[in-house]
Design a protein around this motif. Sequence first.
Motif, short mmCIF file in Angstrom:
data_model
loop_
_atom_site.label_atom_id
_atom_site.label_comp_id
_atom_site.label_asym_id
_atom_site.label_seq_id
_atom_site.Cartn_x
_atom_site.Cartn_y
_atom_site.Cartn_z
N SER A 152 28.90 -29.14 -11.22
CA SER A 152 27.79 -29.13 -9.99
C SER A 152 27.22 -30.45 -9.98
CB SER A 152 26.67 -27.92 -10.30
OG SER A 152 27.54 -26.55 -10.72
N ILE A 153 26.77 -31.13 -10.99
CA ILE A 153 26.28 -32.12 -10.99
C ILE A 153 26.86 -33.20 -10.21
CG2 ILE A 153 25.18 -33.93 -12.47
CD1 ILE A 153 24.50 -31.87 -14.40
N LEU A 154 28.17 -33.39 -10.75
CA LEU A 154 28.91 -34.49 -10.07
C LEU A 154 29.02 -34.18 -8.60
CD1 LEU A 154 31.64 -34.68 -12.72
CD2 LEU A 154 29.98 -36.43 -12.27
N LEU A 155 29.33 -32.87 -8.39
CA LEU A 155 29.50 -32.67 -6.85
C LEU A 155 28.25 -33.02 -5.92
CD1 LEU A 155 31.43 -29.34 -6.52
CD2 LEU A 155 32.10 -31.27 -5.74
N PHE A 156 27.20 -32.54 -6.39
CA PHE A 156 25.74 -32.71 -5.98
C PHE A 156 25.58 -34.43 -5.87
CE2 PHE A 156 21.09 -33.53 -6.06
CZ PHE A 156 20.69 -32.39 -4.93
N ILE A 157 25.86 -35.15 -6.88
CA ILE A 157 25.77 -36.54 -6.80
C ILE A 157 26.48 -37.34 -5.85
CG2 ILE A 157 25.67 -38.60 -8.14
CD1 ILE A 157 24.81 -37.20 -10.66
N SER A 158 27.86 -36.66 -5.92
CA SER A 158 28.89 -37.35 -4.85
C SER A 158 28.47 -37.14 -3.36
CB SER A 158 30.31 -36.75 -5.08
OG SER A 158 30.33 -37.18 -6.41
N THR A 159 27.82 -35.75 -3.02
CA THR A 159 27.64 -35.54 -1.77
C THR A 159 26.49 -36.31 -1.44
OG1 THR A 159 28.27 -33.38 -2.14
CG2 THR A 159 26.81 -33.47 -0.36
N ILE A 160 25.53 -36.59 -2.19
CA ILE A 160 24.23 -37.19 -1.87
C ILE A 160 24.65 -38.77 -1.54
CG2 ILE A 160 22.35 -38.61 -2.78
CD1 ILE A 160 21.83 -35.59 -1.92
N LEU A 161 25.67 -39.22 -2.46
CA LEU A 161 26.13 -40.59 -2.17
C LEU A 161 26.81 -40.75 -0.81
CD1 LEU A 161 26.92 -41.55 -5.83
CD2 LEU A 161 25.03 -42.33 -4.66
N PHE A 162 27.92 -39.99 -0.66
CA PHE A 162 28.54 -39.95 0.33
C PHE A 162 27.84 -39.77 1.74
CE2 PHE A 162 30.94 -38.01 3.91
CZ PHE A 162 32.24 -38.56 3.93
N THR A 163 26.79 -39.02 1.71
CA THR A 163 26.27 -38.64 3.04
C THR A 163 25.01 -39.75 3.23
OG1 THR A 163 24.72 -37.32 1.70
CG2 THR A 163 26.20 -36.28 2.74
N ILE A 164 24.41 -40.44 2.32
CA ILE A 164 23.73 -41.67 2.38
C ILE A 164 24.54 -42.82 3.05
CG2 ILE A 164 22.43 -43.35 1.19
CD1 ILE A 164 21.12 -41.44 -0.68
N LYS A 165 25.59 -43.03 2.30
CA LYS A 165 26.33 -44.12 2.95
C LYS A 165 26.93 -44.06 4.30
CE LYS A 165 27.82 -46.36 -1.69
NZ LYS A 165 28.82 -46.72 -2.54
N ASN A 166 26.96 -42.73 4.62
CA ASN A 166 27.36 -42.33 6.26
C ASN A 166 26.36 -42.39 7.07
OD1 ASN A 166 30.45 -42.11 6.17
ND2 ASN A 166 29.81 -41.38 4.26
N THR A 167 25.01 -42.56 6.79
CA THR A 167 24.09 -42.30 7.85
C THR A 167 24.10 -43.69 8.71
OG1 THR A 167 22.37 -43.18 6.49
CG2 THR A 167 22.75 -41.07 6.33
N ASP A 168 23.25 -43.47 9.99
CA ASP A 168 23.39 -44.54 10.88
C ASP A 168 22.34 -45.68 10.12
OD1 ASP A 168 25.14 -43.61 12.68
OD2 ASP A 168 23.48 -42.86 13.79
N ALA A 169 21.31 -45.12 9.62
CA ALA A 169 20.01 -45.88 8.77
C ALA A 169 20.93 -46.96 7.72
CB ALA A 169 19.17 -45.15 8.00
N TYR A 170 21.63 -46.19 6.82
CA TYR A 170 22.44 -47.09 5.95
C TYR A 170 23.42 -48.13 6.44
CZ TYR A 170 24.80 -48.40 1.58
OH TYR A 170 25.28 -49.05 0.44
N GLU A 171 24.10 -47.94 7.47
CA GLU A 171 24.88 -48.72 8.16
C GLU A 171 23.96 -49.76 8.91
OE1 GLU A 171 27.36 -46.52 10.75
OE2 GLU A 171 28.52 -45.65 9.28
N THR A 172 22.99 -49.51 9.35
CA THR A 172 22.20 -50.69 9.71
C THR A 172 21.60 -51.43 8.85
OG1 THR A 172 21.28 -49.19 11.63
CG2 THR A 172 20.24 -51.19 11.34
N ALA A 173 21.16 -51.00 7.63
CA ALA A 173 20.74 -51.86 6.62
C ALA A 173 21.85 -52.86 6.16
CB ALA A 173 20.41 -50.95 5.30
N ILE A 174 23.22 -52.24 5.90
CA ILE A 174 24.27 -53.09 5.67
C ILE A 174 24.34 -54.45 6.42
CG2 ILE A 174 26.63 -53.23 5.12
CD1 ILE A 174 25.02 -52.13 2.86
N THR A 175 24.32 -53.84 7.69
CA THR A 175 24.81 -54.87 8.86
C THR A 175 23.52 -55.97 8.78
OG1 THR A 175 25.54 -53.22 10.40
CG2 THR A 175 24.75 -55.25 11.50
N TYR A 176 22.35 -55.83 8.42
CA TYR A 176 21.34 -56.55 8.52
C TYR A 176 21.35 -57.56 7.16
CZ TYR A 176 16.65 -58.52 7.42
OH TYR A 176 15.61 -59.38 7.29
#
Length: 245
Positions: A152-176
């Motif tokens: 449960s802990i691993l799935l929760f952490i993995s889900t958070i990481l995956f979703t954060i890295k796939n937001t438009d906000a995060y992609e904009t930050a990386i582009t910057y």
Amino acid sequence: METNFASRKNRILAFLLDYLILTIIIVLPIIFFMMNEKNMESALSFSFFAVWLMIGFILYILKDSIKGASIGKWVIGIGIRDEENLERVPSILRLFLRNLLIIIWPIEFLILAANKDKQRLGDRLAHTVVVKVTEVSVWRKIFAIVSLTLISILLFISTILFTIKNTDAYETAITYIEGSEEIIQEAGGIEGYGFIPSGSVQINNGYGESLFTINIKGKEKDVKVRIYLTKTPKSDWKVQEAHYE
């Protein structure tokens, strides 16, 4: 012959295991949904939550449909049987009725604690009892609990990481970051990024705020970048502040 009722301790343990499993099934898709900015801005977001929560409730009600045992009960070695014939598994309809009353679970637990036959209201309504089906070692129970908790802990952490890295906000930050000569010079070139970014994305009525801490793996040295972004309705994310160390 005395009926071998399942102990209250084992029933509560099975309940907690089922609760953990269903929480994973219900919560993870909601996290995926919420981290998609377009979904949160959609008028259908409330409908998604309502429908998915209803699906989760139905899954819980039907959790004992296979041979009178949910995953939690199977792990613990207990099962639901007809109170008049302990060899008979109740029908799906009776199992459905039994679990329907879990919506008043505080009352159900109080009645379970007081009833001599260890029946809750749902059992009395469906004329069922919970009995010990197989002998299960303490180590199997401990292993099941620890394994499910870690998963449960691993799935929760993995889900958070995956979703954060796939937001438009995060992609904009990386582009910057990749377009910032100052940051690139400080790191001596960018080789990659840390596996675990920290941050948050908040959107309300089309207005958004994001704050990320991104670790850069540089060719000469690693750099930590804190970057703040905002957005307005029908516009892209924009970097407002960026600091590195």
